[in-house]
Design a protein around this motif. Structure first.
Motif, PDB file in Angstrom:
ATOM      1  N   MET A 186       0.846  -1.190   0.000  1.00  0.00           N
ATOM      2  CA  MET A 186       0.000   0.000   0.000  1.00  0.00           C
ATOM      3  C   MET A 186       0.883   1.242   0.000  1.00  0.00           C
ATOM      4  SD  MET A 186      -2.715   1.173   2.875  1.00  0.00           S
ATOM      5  CE  MET A 186      -4.259   1.637   2.214  1.00  0.00           C
ATOM      6  N   HIS A 187       0.526   2.188  -0.818  1.00  0.00           N
ATOM      7  CA  HIS A 187       1.257   3.447  -0.913  1.00  0.00           C
ATOM      8  C   HIS A 187       1.092   4.245   0.370  1.00  0.00           C
ATOM      9  CE1 HIS A 187       2.857   7.107  -2.582  1.00  0.00           C
ATOM     10  NE2 HIS A 187       1.746   7.724  -2.298  1.00  0.00           N
ATOM     11  N   LYS A 188       2.190   4.690   0.964  1.00  0.00           N
ATOM     12  CA  LYS A 188       2.139   5.495   2.179  1.00  0.00           C
ATOM     13  C   LYS A 188       1.960   6.955   1.819  1.00  0.00           C
ATOM     14  CE  LYS A 188       2.218   4.908   6.236  1.00  0.00           C
ATOM     15  NZ  LYS A 188       0.980   4.903   6.911  1.00  0.00           N
ATOM     16  N   LEU A 189       1.040   7.579   2.458  1.00  0.00           N
ATOM     17  CA  LEU A 189       0.795   9.003   2.233  1.00  0.00           C
ATOM     18  C   LEU A 189       1.699   9.821   3.137  1.00  0.00           C
ATOM     19  CD1 LEU A 189      -3.082   8.780   2.245  1.00  0.00           C
ATOM     20  CD2 LEU A 189      -1.613   8.957   0.258  1.00  0.00           C
ATOM     21  N   SER A 190       2.038  11.005   2.703  1.00  0.00           N
ATOM     22  CA  SER A 190       2.890  11.858   3.514  1.00  0.00           C
ATOM     23  C   SER A 190       2.119  12.503   4.663  1.00  0.00           C
ATOM     24  CB  SER A 190       3.525  12.946   2.639  1.00  0.00           C
ATOM     25  OG  SER A 190       2.500  13.734   2.050  1.00  0.00           O
ATOM     26  N   GLN A 191       0.829  12.424   4.593  1.00  0.00           N
ATOM     27  CA  GLN A 191      -0.029  13.030   5.597  1.00  0.00           C
ATOM     28  C   GLN A 191      -0.939  11.944   6.154  1.00  0.00           C
ATOM     29  OE1 GLN A 191      -2.461  16.073   3.893  1.00  0.00           O
ATOM     30  NE2 GLN A 191      -2.960  16.994   5.832  1.00  0.00           N
ATOM     31  N   ASN A 192      -1.260  12.004   7.444  1.00  0.00           N
ATOM     32  CA  ASN A 192      -2.166  11.022   8.021  1.00  0.00           C
ATOM     33  C   ASN A 192      -3.605  11.406   7.724  1.00  0.00           C
ATOM     34  OD1 ASN A 192      -0.162   9.460   9.137  1.00  0.00           O
ATOM     35  ND2 ASN A 192      -0.149  10.597  11.053  1.00  0.00           N
ATOM     36  N   PHE A 193      -4.359  10.446   7.205  1.00  0.00           N
ATOM     37  CA  PHE A 193      -5.760  10.664   6.894  1.00  0.00           C
ATOM     38  C   PHE A 193      -6.593   9.710   7.725  1.00  0.00           C
ATOM     39  CE2 PHE A 193      -3.718  12.272   3.081  1.00  0.00           C
ATOM     40  CZ  PHE A 193      -4.425  13.433   2.852  1.00  0.00           C
ATOM     41  N   ALA A 194      -7.843  10.039   7.926  1.00  0.00           N
ATOM     42  CA  ALA A 194      -8.768   9.180   8.664  1.00  0.00           C
ATOM     43  C   ALA A 194     -10.101   9.161   7.947  1.00  0.00           C
ATOM     44  CB  ALA A 194      -8.946   9.686  10.091  1.00  0.00           C
ATOM     45  N   VAL A 195     -10.805   8.055   8.116  1.00  0.00           N
ATOM     46  CA  VAL A 195     -12.135   7.928   7.539  1.00  0.00           C
ATOM     47  C   VAL A 195     -13.075   8.836   8.318  1.00  0.00           C
ATOM     48  CG1 VAL A 195     -13.993   6.321   6.992  1.00  0.00           C
ATOM     49  CG2 VAL A 195     -11.626   5.533   6.953  1.00  0.00           C
ATOM     50  N   HIS A 196     -13.919   9.589   7.635  1.00  0.00           N
ATOM     51  CA  HIS A 196     -14.829  10.511   8.303  1.00  0.00           C
ATOM     52  C   HIS A 196     -16.132   9.850   8.752  1.00  0.00           C
ATOM     53  CE1 HIS A 196     -12.083  13.465   6.561  1.00  0.00           C
ATOM     54  NE2 HIS A 196     -12.499  14.235   7.524  1.00  0.00           N
ATOM     55  N   PHE A 197     -16.392   8.638   8.304  1.00  0.00           N
ATOM     56  CA  PHE A 197     -17.634   7.962   8.664  1.00  0.00           C
ATOM     57  C   PHE A 197     -17.463   7.058   9.873  1.00  0.00           C
ATOM     58  CE2 PHE A 197     -17.943   9.165   4.297  1.00  0.00           C
ATOM     59  CZ  PHE A 197     -19.226   9.681   4.208  1.00  0.00           C
ATOM     60  N   VAL A 198     -16.294   6.511  10.051  1.00  0.00           N
ATOM     61  CA  VAL A 198     -15.958   5.688  11.210  1.00  0.00           C
ATOM     62  C   VAL A 198     -14.585   6.123  11.692  1.00  0.00           C
ATOM     63  CG1 VAL A 198     -17.341   3.678  10.550  1.00  0.00           C
ATOM     64  CG2 VAL A 198     -15.009   3.857   9.745  1.00  0.00           C
ATOM     65  N   THR A 199     -14.216   5.707  12.882  1.00  0.00           N
ATOM     66  CA  THR A 199     -12.944   6.178  13.446  1.00  0.00           C
ATOM     67  C   THR A 199     -11.809   5.212  13.128  1.00  0.00           C
ATOM     68  OG1 THR A 199     -13.542   5.152  15.544  1.00  0.00           O
ATOM     69  CG2 THR A 199     -14.012   7.506  15.292  1.00  0.00           C
ATOM     70  N   LYS A 200     -11.527   5.064  11.842  1.00  0.00           N
ATOM     71  CA  LYS A 200     -10.388   4.267  11.401  1.00  0.00           C
ATOM     72  C   LYS A 200      -9.407   5.179  10.677  1.00  0.00           C
ATOM     73  CE  LYS A 200     -12.844  -0.072  10.698  1.00  0.00           C
ATOM     74  NZ  LYS A 200     -13.153  -1.149   9.731  1.00  0.00           N
ATOM     75  N   ASN A 201      -8.118   4.893  10.854  1.00  0.00           N
ATOM     76  CA  ASN A 201      -7.137   5.701  10.135  1.00  0.00           C
ATOM     77  C   ASN A 201      -6.718   4.984   8.859  1.00  0.00           C
ATOM     78  OD1 ASN A 201      -4.927   3.899  10.640  1.00  0.00           O
ATOM     79  ND2 ASN A 201      -4.731   4.772  12.681  1.00  0.00           N
ATOM     80  N   ASP A 202      -5.863   5.609   8.074  1.00  0.00           N
ATOM     81  CA  ASP A 202      -5.491   5.075   6.765  1.00  0.00           C
ATOM     82  C   ASP A 202      -4.725   3.755   6.843  1.00  0.00           C
ATOM     83  OD1 ASP A 202      -3.328   6.430   7.842  1.00  0.00           O
ATOM     84  OD2 ASP A 202      -2.559   7.071   5.911  1.00  0.00           O
ATOM     85  N   GLU A 203      -4.206   3.400   7.998  1.00  0.00           N
ATOM     86  CA  GLU A 203      -3.506   2.128   8.152  1.00  0.00           C
ATOM     87  C   GLU A 203      -4.447   0.985   8.516  1.00  0.00           C
ATOM     88  OE1 GLU A 203      -0.343   2.790  10.904  1.00  0.00           O
ATOM     89  OE2 GLU A 203       0.791   4.017   9.489  1.00  0.00           O
ATOM     90  N   GLN A 204      -5.700   1.286   8.831  1.00  0.00           N
ATOM     91  CA  GLN A 204      -6.668   0.278   9.244  1.00  0.00           C
ATOM     92  C   GLN A 204      -7.635  -0.129   8.125  1.00  0.00           C
ATOM     93  OE1 GLN A 204      -7.950   2.777  12.626  1.00  0.00           O
ATOM     94  NE2 GLN A 204      -7.605   0.965  13.899  1.00  0.00           N
TER      95      GLN A 204
END
Length: 70
Positions: free
Chosen positions: A1-19
């Motif tokens: 999976m491509h790593k983003l330079s910025q941390n993102f999170a799902v706005h519908f549930v509390t999961k981050n881009d690594e989950q």
């Protein structure tokens, strides 16, 4: 999976881009919104009628539970 330079999170549930497997992020002016592939799947099921609409009581119960957190 491509790593983003910025941390993102799902706005519908509390999961981050690594989950999640896939995170779709849109930008408009100064705002951004993200949705994961799992949330898109649920949305498609709701639209197709596979998942019935929640009653107000079911909605409130879900929002007050820990089921939305990863």
């Amino acid at each position: 999976m491509h790593k983003l330079s910025q941390n993102f999170a799902v706005h519908f549930v509390t999961k981050n881009d690594e989950q999640v497997n896939l995170l779709i992020t849109g930008h408009h002016r100064e705002m951004s919104c993200s949705i994961c592939n799992e949330c898109v799947d649920v949305c498609n099921q709701i639209i197709s009628g596979e998942i019935p609409r929640l009653t107000q009581l079911e909605f409130e119960s879900l929002m007050n539970s820990d089921k939305l957190s990863g």
